[in-house]
Scaffold this motif. Structure first.
Motif, short mmCIF file in Angstrom:
data_model
loop_
_atom_site.label_atom_id
_atom_site.label_comp_id
_atom_site.label_asym_id
_atom_site.label_seq_id
_atom_site.Cartn_x
_atom_site.Cartn_y
_atom_site.Cartn_z
N MET A 49 -2.48 5.20 4.41
CA MET A 49 -2.93 3.83 4.35
C MET A 49 -1.72 2.93 4.13
O MET A 49 -0.97 3.11 3.17
N LYS A 50 -1.51 1.97 5.00
CA LYS A 50 -0.37 1.05 4.88
C LYS A 50 -0.74 -0.08 3.91
O LYS A 50 -1.85 -0.60 3.95
N ILE A 51 0.22 -0.43 3.03
CA ILE A 51 0.02 -1.58 2.13
C ILE A 51 1.24 -2.49 2.23
O ILE A 51 2.32 -2.06 2.61
N SER A 52 1.04 -3.75 1.85
CA SER A 52 2.13 -4.73 1.85
C SER A 52 3.07 -4.44 0.68
O SER A 52 2.66 -3.90 -0.35
N VAL A 100 0.22 7.08 -0.21
CA VAL A 100 -0.25 8.45 -0.01
C VAL A 100 -1.46 8.71 -0.92
O VAL A 100 -1.46 8.35 -2.09
N ARG A 101 -2.45 9.35 -0.36
CA ARG A 101 -3.61 9.78 -1.14
C ARG A 101 -3.38 11.25 -1.51
O ARG A 101 -3.17 12.09 -0.64
N LEU A 102 -3.42 11.50 -2.79
CA LEU A 102 -3.21 12.87 -3.27
C LEU A 102 -4.53 13.51 -3.62
O LEU A 102 -5.46 12.84 -4.06
N GLU A 103 -4.61 14.82 -3.45
CA GLU A 103 -5.78 15.56 -3.90
C GLU A 103 -5.59 15.80 -5.40
O GLU A 103 -4.48 16.09 -5.86
#
Length: 187
Positions: A1-4, A64-67
């Motif tokens: 997911m891109k964020i500013s 980054v989404r972590l488990e």
């Protein structure tokens, strides 16, 4: 997911220069001349390097989404910490460096949250608050007002915290693990 670049917050995990970085501190700066930017202090979760980077509002970065998975701390084996998966009872060994400054707060049997990236543990999250016993507390200095003064104390794990004057040696207190600060008396 891109964020500013200006939406970065402490605790975010970012993919930057082909590495995985955890945001430690941020400072939003708006100079008199030029555009505003976010000064970000980050730590590489793979090799431990630290860096400071400026992100402008036009910059985008991959969040980054972590488990996450709960593990129970069993014991320390040399430089390794042994954890057990709460679901399938498998044991894993992690290096003590993964905990960093929070290592003294890790207790036998404590349930922690491991953050996994591509099935590899990259960070350990302890509970935000723990109970600890004070083993040493300085005497109150006469003349200090109770409302604003705190005194140093040493916890059973060797960590120094500031506590209110009425707290004495032997008292069980609640401590914020990440701020290393007194929260209240243990109930």
């Amino acid at each position: 997911m891109k964020i500013s670049g200006v939406d970065i917050r402490p605790g975010n995990i970012l993919e930057y220069e082909k590495g995985i970085w955890k945001v430690a501190k941020i400072q939003h700066t708006q100079p008199g001349k030029g555009g505003a930017y976010m000064q970000v202090e980050m730590k590489n979760l793979q090799d431990g390097r630290k860096t400071n980077v400026r992100f402008r509002s036009a910059d985008t970065i991959e969040k980054v989404r972590l488990e996450t998975k709960d593990y129970q701390f069993l014991f320390q084996d040399g430089e390794a910490l042994v954890f057990m998966d709460q679901e399938n009872y498998e044991q894993i060994n992690l290096d003590t460096d993964l905990l960093g400054d929070e290592r003294p707060f890790l207790e036998d049997g404590m349930v922690v949250t491991l953050e996994l990236w591509e099935d590899r543990p990259i960070s350990v999250q302890l509970p935000d608050q723990i109970e600890a016993t004070i083993v040493e507390a300085d005497a109150v200095v006469k003349g200090q007002t109770a409302s604003s003064s705190y005194k140093p104390a040493v916890l059973e794990n060797g960590v120094r915290v500031m506590v209110p004057p009425h707290i004495e040696s032997g008292t069980r207190i609640v401590v914020d693990v990440y701020e290393r600060s007194y929260v209240g008396k243990a109930g």
